[in-house]
Structure formats: structure tokens, C-alpha cells
Design a protein around this motif. Structure first.
Motif, PDB file in Angstrom:
ATOM      1  N   UNK A 107     -14.437 -31.673 -20.223  1.00 59.01           N
ATOM      2  CA  UNK A 107     -14.896 -31.142 -18.936  1.00 59.01           C
ATOM      3  C   UNK A 107     -14.377 -29.737 -18.650  1.00 59.01           C
ATOM      4  N   UNK A 108     -13.131 -29.462 -18.997  1.00 63.22           N
ATOM      5  CA  UNK A 108     -12.536 -28.187 -18.613  1.00 63.22           C
ATOM      6  C   UNK A 108     -12.992 -26.976 -19.434  1.00 63.22           C
ATOM      7  N   UNK A 148     -22.435 -26.894 -17.911  1.00 59.80           N
ATOM      8  CA  UNK A 148     -21.874 -27.393 -16.657  1.00 59.80           C
ATOM      9  C   UNK A 148     -22.815 -28.380 -15.990  1.00 59.80           C
ATOM     10  N   UNK A 149     -24.091 -28.073 -15.981  1.00 57.32           N
ATOM     11  CA  UNK A 149     -25.070 -28.987 -15.396  1.00 57.32           C
ATOM     12  C   UNK A 149     -25.067 -30.324 -16.120  1.00 57.32           C
ATOM     13  N   UNK A 150     -24.993 -30.271 -17.445  1.00 59.55           N
ATOM     14  CA  UNK A 150     -24.954 -31.498 -18.239  1.00 59.55           C
ATOM     15  C   UNK A 150     -23.770 -32.372 -17.833  1.00 59.55           C
ATOM     16  N   UNK A 151     -22.594 -31.758 -17.699  1.00 58.25           N
ATOM     17  CA  UNK A 151     -21.402 -32.526 -17.336  1.00 58.25           C
ATOM     18  C   UNK A 151     -21.481 -33.034 -15.905  1.00 58.25           C
ATOM     19  N   UNK A 173      -6.971 -42.177 -13.839  1.00 56.51           N
ATOM     20  CA  UNK A 173      -8.088 -41.429 -14.418  1.00 56.51           C
ATOM     21  C   UNK A 173      -8.821 -40.643 -13.340  1.00 56.51           C
ATOM     22  N   UNK A 174      -8.880 -41.185 -12.137  1.00 54.71           N
ATOM     23  CA  UNK A 174      -9.515 -40.469 -11.025  1.00 54.71           C
ATOM     24  C   UNK A 174      -8.677 -39.269 -10.605  1.00 54.71           C
ATOM     25  N   UNK A 175      -7.367 -39.409 -10.677  1.00 50.74           N
ATOM     26  CA  UNK A 175      -6.494 -38.272 -10.405  1.00 50.74           C
ATOM     27  C   UNK A 175      -6.727 -37.183 -11.442  1.00 50.74           C
ATOM     28  N   UNK A 176      -6.812 -37.583 -12.709  1.00 52.00           N
ATOM     29  CA  UNK A 176      -7.037 -36.610 -13.779  1.00 52.00           C
ATOM     30  C   UNK A 176      -8.403 -35.930 -13.643  1.00 52.00           C
ATOM     31  N   UNK A 177      -9.415 -36.681 -13.257  1.00 53.36           N
ATOM     32  CA  UNK A 177     -10.758 -36.125 -13.128  1.00 53.36           C
ATOM     33  C   UNK A 177     -10.948 -35.285 -11.867  1.00 53.36           C
ATOM     34  N   UNK A 178     -10.012 -35.364 -10.945  1.00 57.54           N
ATOM     35  CA  UNK A 178     -10.190 -34.636  -9.690  1.00 57.54           C
ATOM     36  C   UNK A 178     -10.297 -33.131  -9.910  1.00 57.54           C
ATOM     37  N   UNK A 179      -9.495 -32.578 -10.806  1.00 61.47           N
ATOM     38  CA  UNK A 179      -9.488 -31.124 -10.962  1.00 61.47           C
ATOM     39  C   UNK A 179     -10.802 -30.587 -11.527  1.00 61.47           C
ATOM     40  N   UNK A 180     -11.380 -31.170 -12.590  1.00 54.76           N
ATOM     41  CA  UNK A 180     -12.682 -30.672 -13.036  1.00 54.76           C
ATOM     42  C   UNK A 180     -13.747 -30.720 -11.946  1.00 54.76           C
ATOM     43  N   UNK A 181     -13.773 -31.797 -11.165  1.00 56.85           N
ATOM     44  CA  UNK A 181     -14.788 -31.898 -10.119  1.00 56.85           C
ATOM     45  C   UNK A 181     -14.546 -30.875  -9.015  1.00 56.85           C
ATOM     46  N   UNK A 182     -13.301 -30.687  -8.624  1.00 59.00           N
ATOM     47  CA  UNK A 182     -12.992 -29.693  -7.606  1.00 59.00           C
ATOM     48  C   UNK A 182     -13.289 -28.280  -8.115  1.00 59.00           C
ATOM     49  N   UNK A 183     -12.926 -28.021  -9.373  1.00 58.77           N
ATOM     50  CA  UNK A 183     -13.169 -26.695  -9.952  1.00 58.77           C
ATOM     51  C   UNK A 183     -14.658 -26.421 -10.081  1.00 58.77           C
ATOM     52  N   UNK A 184     -15.438 -27.436 -10.457  1.00 57.26           N
ATOM     53  CA  UNK A 184     -16.887 -27.257 -10.576  1.00 57.26           C
ATOM     54  C   UNK A 184     -17.511 -26.973  -9.215  1.00 57.26           C
ATOM     55  N   UNK A 185     -17.030 -27.667  -8.189  1.00 52.24           N
ATOM     56  CA  UNK A 185     -17.548 -27.442  -6.843  1.00 52.24           C
ATOM     57  C   UNK A 185     -17.246 -26.022  -6.378  1.00 52.24           C
ATOM     58  N   UNK A 186     -16.109 -25.478  -6.831  1.00 50.58           N
ATOM     59  CA  UNK A 186     -15.752 -24.110  -6.459  1.00 50.58           C
ATOM     60  C   UNK A 186     -16.494 -23.078  -7.296  1.00 50.58           C
ATOM     61  N   UNK A 187     -16.788 -23.424  -8.555  1.00 54.39           N
ATOM     62  CA  UNK A 187     -17.351 -22.448  -9.495  1.00 54.39           C
ATOM     63  C   UNK A 187     -18.841 -22.222  -9.315  1.00 54.39           C
TER      64      UNK A 187
END
Length: 232
Positions: A107-108, A148-151, A173-187
Motif C-alpha cells: 500500500x505505501x 492508487x485507485x486500484x488499492x 491490523x487495523x492500526x497498521x492499515x490506518x496510515x495508508x488510508x489516512x495518507x491516501x485521503x490526504x494525497x
């Protein structure tokens, strides 16, 4: 005692959140990014040769450990007592392991490329800046944005099947996945506008009391509210 070597606006925020969920005592050593490069300060290399957050030290066993996934596994296995991980030998545990390592391994990378190519034109010498802008725009539109759209579509589909990434229960796992989702929402503008399950996930985690306690202890975190306003 566990010490988190915490870099502002970084993945290390997840480790603070995990420790709050586990209700473990810990100290924080704060580090600030270089305002020009936005990189971690060289002082972090005194803790780990790569000088990248997150890093934890644990005086119980004289442990110094980097890498988010490794840190999470270490803390869960040593201090979790069955919390924040599915029972082993279950399908949920396999999903838990997958998402725990997918977050950084798959994801990253496109998110980091999005950041790098977004900064590229500004870093280029003024005479070639227009060409750098065209190159960066082309790479983003033809390579990075489709990935990014694919992910993001993958996250939306996965969260439409279960409330949490590993199943129906909240895990690390949800804690670990939080950063990619937050970063994608910002990007990407509108990244979660048509992805209601991703938006709902972000809303749920941001409202967890342990998440809020981690914010209080860790200080400013630019991604804290990404997606919350889009949730129902």
C-alpha cells in the motif's frame, strides 16, 4: 519500560495508538522533521542506523526495534495476552497477517511515489521546473494514480465484506492499515468521496478513545481528521 522514538506526522503515531489500546505504560522521545527536506533528523541514527521512525526501545530485554510491522508483532506477542489479534489457526489470523504486512509492502509504495513526484517540480532548478512539472504530471497520471485507485478500490471492497480488515473484530491490523488510508485521503482529492466503507472505517478509528489518547500524547498529526468529515 517502552520508549517510542516518535517523529511528527509519521507512521510512529500508529505505535502510540497501539500502546494506548493495550494500555501499556510508555515514554516518548520526540523528533522533528527537517523543515527543508521533511526528512527525519540525523539524531534518530543514534538510535537505529537507518534513522527512520518508528523505533522503540524496550528495557525489558534490551530491545531496539524498527519497522512498524515488526514492532506491532513484538508488542502483541509479548504484551498482548491475546488482545488485538485473532486466534491462531483461524482464517481471521491469516487475514490479520496479510493486512499487517500489506500495509507497508504494497500500500505505501505508490503513496510514497505520489509524494515524491508531487514535490519534484518544486525541488527542480528553476530553468527546468516546467519540464519537471510535465514529467511528474505524466508519471502520476499514467502510473501512480491508477495504482492508487486500484488499492483504494481494494480497500473499499474488503471493508464492504467485514467491518474490520481481518474480520468482524478490531485488531492491530487495523492500526497498521490506518496510515495508508489516512495518507491516501490526504494525497488525492475525493479519494474517499465514493468509497463509503473506507470513510466509515476512518470515522470509526478516529473516534476510538485510544486513538484520541495517542493524539493527545503524540502531539500534532496532520492526518488525524482525514476522511472523518466524509463519513456518515
Amino acid at each position: 519500560m517502552i520508549t517510542v522514538h516518535h517523529l511528527d506526522n509519521s507512521r510512529s503515531q500508529r505505535i502510540l495508538w497501539l500502546l494506548e489500546e493495550l494500555k501499556l505504560p510508555y515514554d516518548i522521545q520526540f523528533y522533528k522533521r527537517d523543515p527543508k527536506t521533511m526528512m527525519a533528523p540525523k539524531s534518530l541514527r543514534a538510535i537505529h542506523p537507518l534513522g527512520k521512525a518508528p523505533i522503540i526501545t524496550d528495557t525489558d530485554g534490551n530491545v531496539t526495534l524498527a519497522e512498524s510491522g515488526a514492532i506491532i508483532e513484538y508488542l502483541i506477542n509479548k504484551y498482548g495476552n491475546g488482545r488485538l489479534a485473532p486466534a491462531r489457526e483461524t482464517p481471521e489470523y491469516i487475514r490479520f497477517l496479510y493486512w499487517l504486512h500489506y500495509a507497508e509492502g504494497s500500500a505505501m509504495p505508490p503513496l510514497l511515489l505520489k509524494l515524491i513526484f508531487g514535490m519534484l517540480p518544486k525541488q527542480a532548478p528553476l530553468p527546468i521546473r516546467p519540464f519537471a512539472f510535465l514529467i511528474a504530471k505524466g508519471v502520476q497520471s499514467k502510473l501512480i494514480n491508477p495504482q492508487l485507485k486500484l488499492h483504494m478500490d481494494y480497500w473499499e471492497h474488503s471493508l464492504s465484506e467485514n467491518e474490520w480488515f481481518a474480520g468482524n473484530d478490531f485488531t492491530a491490523a487495523d492500526i497498521q492499515m490506518s496510515f495508508p488510508l489516512e495518507a491516501a485521503a490526504a494525497a488525492r482529492a475525493g479519494a474517499i468521496k465514493n468509497r463509503p466503507h473506507v470513510a466509515a472505517f476512518l470515522h470509526r478509528i478516529h473516534n476510538r478513545s485510544a486513538y484520541q489518547r495517542a493524539l493527545h500524547r503524540g502531539g500534532a498529526y496532520a492526518y488525524a481528521n482525514e476522511g472523518s468529515k466524509a463519513a456518515p
